[in-house]
Design a protein around this motif. Sequence first.
Motif, short mmCIF file in Angstrom:
data_model
loop_
_atom_site.label_atom_id
_atom_site.label_comp_id
_atom_site.label_asym_id
_atom_site.label_seq_id
_atom_site.Cartn_x
_atom_site.Cartn_y
_atom_site.Cartn_z
N THR A 192 0.83 -1.21 0.00
CA THR A 192 0.00 0.00 0.00
C THR A 192 0.86 1.25 0.00
N VAL A 193 1.83 1.28 0.89
CA VAL A 193 2.70 2.46 0.96
C VAL A 193 3.52 2.60 -0.31
N LEU A 248 -4.85 -1.88 -6.31
CA LEU A 248 -5.96 -2.77 -6.65
C LEU A 248 -5.54 -4.25 -6.53
N THR A 249 -4.30 -4.54 -6.92
CA THR A 249 -3.78 -5.90 -6.76
C THR A 249 -3.66 -6.27 -5.28
N THR A 250 -3.19 -5.32 -4.47
CA THR A 250 -3.06 -5.56 -3.04
C THR A 250 -4.42 -5.77 -2.38
N ALA A 251 -5.43 -5.03 -2.84
CA ALA A 251 -6.78 -5.20 -2.30
C ALA A 251 -7.27 -6.62 -2.53
N ALA A 252 -7.03 -7.14 -3.73
CA ALA A 252 -7.44 -8.51 -4.03
C ALA A 252 -6.66 -9.52 -3.19
N ALA A 253 -5.36 -9.29 -3.03
CA ALA A 253 -4.54 -10.21 -2.23
C ALA A 253 -4.97 -10.20 -0.77
N LEU A 286 -8.33 -0.42 0.54
CA LEU A 286 -7.25 -0.42 -0.45
C LEU A 286 -7.79 -0.21 -1.86
N ALA A 287 -8.93 -0.81 -2.17
CA ALA A 287 -9.53 -0.63 -3.49
C ALA A 287 -9.92 0.83 -3.70
N ALA A 288 -10.42 1.47 -2.65
CA ALA A 288 -10.79 2.89 -2.75
C ALA A 288 -9.57 3.74 -3.08
N VAL A 289 -8.46 3.45 -2.41
CA VAL A 289 -7.23 4.19 -2.70
C VAL A 289 -6.80 3.96 -4.15
N GLY A 290 -6.90 2.70 -4.61
CA GLY A 290 -6.52 2.39 -5.99
C GLY A 290 -7.36 3.15 -7.00
N VAL A 291 -8.66 3.22 -6.76
CA VAL A 291 -9.55 3.95 -7.68
C VAL A 291 -9.20 5.45 -7.68
N ALA A 292 -8.93 6.00 -6.50
CA ALA A 292 -8.57 7.42 -6.42
C ALA A 292 -7.28 7.71 -7.18
N LEU A 293 -6.29 6.81 -7.06
CA LEU A 293 -5.05 7.00 -7.81
C LEU A 293 -5.29 6.88 -9.31
N ALA A 294 -6.21 6.01 -9.69
CA ALA A 294 -6.55 5.89 -11.11
C ALA A 294 -7.14 7.19 -11.63
N VAL A 295 -7.96 7.84 -10.81
CA VAL A 295 -8.53 9.13 -11.21
C VAL A 295 -7.42 10.16 -11.44
N LEU A 296 -6.37 10.08 -10.62
CA LEU A 296 -5.28 11.06 -10.73
C LEU A 296 -4.44 10.87 -12.00
N TRP A 319 -7.88 -9.69 0.43
CA TRP A 319 -9.15 -10.40 0.58
C TRP A 319 -8.91 -11.89 0.87
N PHE A 320 -7.88 -12.47 0.27
CA PHE A 320 -7.58 -13.89 0.48
C PHE A 320 -6.67 -14.10 1.69
N LEU A 321 -5.66 -13.23 1.85
CA LEU A 321 -4.70 -13.43 2.94
C LEU A 321 -5.31 -13.20 4.31
N LEU A 322 -6.29 -12.33 4.40
CA LEU A 322 -6.90 -12.00 5.69
C LEU A 322 -8.22 -12.74 5.92
N LYS A 323 -8.48 -13.76 5.13
CA LYS A 323 -9.70 -14.54 5.29
C LYS A 323 -9.75 -15.17 6.68
N GLY A 324 -10.88 -14.99 7.37
CA GLY A 324 -11.05 -15.57 8.69
C GLY A 324 -10.38 -14.80 9.80
N GLN A 325 -9.63 -13.75 9.48
CA GLN A 325 -8.93 -12.97 10.50
C GLN A 325 -9.93 -12.09 11.25
N LYS A 326 -9.83 -12.07 12.56
CA LYS A 326 -10.73 -11.25 13.38
C LYS A 326 -9.93 -10.48 14.41
N LEU A 327 -10.43 -9.31 14.78
CA LEU A 327 -9.84 -8.57 15.87
C LEU A 327 -10.32 -9.19 17.18
#
Length: 507
Positions: free
Chosen positions: A285-286, A488-493, A346-356, A495-503
């Motif tokens: 992301t960074v 956008l790629t990180t957002a998709a990743a 993360l997807a929101a950030v990706g879309v905003a960067l796409a707008v830029l 979704w799978f890597l954090l599956k089942g993760q809870k605070l």
Amino acid sequence: MTSTLQPARSAEAEKRPGRWLALSVLVLAVLLVAVDATVLGLATPYISEDLNPSGTQLLWIGDVYSFVIAGLLVSMGSLGDRIGRKRILLVGATAFGAISVLNAYATTPELMILARALLGVAGATLMPATLALIRNLFHDARERSLAVGIWGATASAGTAVGPIAGGFLLEHFWWGSVFLINLPVMAVLVLVGIRTLPESRNPNPGPWDLISVVLSLVGMIALVYAVKEAATHGFTWPTLAAALLGATALYGFVHRQLTMPTPLLDMRLFRRRGFSGAVLADLLTVLGMSGLVFFLSQYLQLVQGRSPFEAGLAELPAAVGAVAAGLVAGRAARRFSVRSVVSVGLAAVGVALAVLTTVGQSTGYPVLGAALLVVGIGAGFSFTVTADVILSSVPKDQAGAASAVSETAYELGAALGIALLGSIVTGVYRDFTGPTGTPAAAHESLGAAVQASTNMPPHTAEALLTAARESFVHGLQLASGAGAAVLLTTAAAAWFLLKGQKLESAG
């Protein structure tokens, strides 16, 4: 068994009436680092004019801080676990303030690069200690989520305070003044922190292994340097040698940690999918955002002609969005899920960067402001939740080292982002065709082109600035597109890597 232990933890948390005051001291340290990182972008045109760095030196001024801090974070986090997180935080804050003076009065590009590197050494002591102390101050999971949210919101607020305060100072004083604003913050932090912060450390720390420290530092700096040089100049023999040195040193670091009875960093943490997924999400992301952020202040000032103060205000929506999102991120992750909050953010950030990618020299502020607001909201949700995941997944005794891993991902992402995306901007910019008589220095940076135009006839100066600005904006568009793809790629990743993760739930 659980029913008898949980109330004891809650009672322990309730018996800390000073924990919120202690948190206010910790967020001052975060503010210190965030302000320093953001004011540099505003000051870059003035540093470029005064110190006359080459394009490569300008990139080093921008990213050497991240190089050094990334190389030392794990070592300093582990040191704090051993000698005391309060102690290392207060010593680091004092050094941070003192070295800020050296930054302010640097007289050559080389001295400025050195000063930024030393600031990275001091900065490496601050961030892991703050998160580790939060982990030890707040035993209740919901309180800790709120504390982490406030911690993240303060870092975001620093991104607003830095440009606005820095813009005001740059309009009234010389560029070095933007570093001197660290001093009063540092003074308050140290004086109040001495009285309010509790000391915490690992009760069975083991020795602080200097060989591991050297391997970590050499490996991170050499590897990131190789990436930066490859992005700028291609794969030369020195670049390949640096990459080999970095990879060898990091391999040695990992191997040594796996064989030591008390390592600086317990590599088994990465076997936890939630932990490793959160760290990877932070890094990418960074990486996707940082190159854009570094050059955005130059775009607002040198392309659109805004004053430093106006440029600082123009970047405010990103901080406002991040603050608002950070304060509610923990609640949102519990109501929905960790992976949905992180991935959507993360997807929101990706879309905003796409707008830029559509920005031009005369793009109106509503488009820029809206994009920055969405970037802030998305990043606020993502970073707050991933920080909470990382802290919650380790024992309190290892909080410093785990926090350092989180911050290392952040700083490494920043360094790589500036190196890769920044090199896209710089590489595209250098190829512009200026009018006859354009000096070679004008191709090094947009700031240098603006400075060169002051010594040219009006018609020639206008032609130079037009060509230089068009090329700079084109590079910024390409960097924004690359950043959008990464996010956008990180957002998709995620979704799978954090599956089942809870605070953690309150208890």
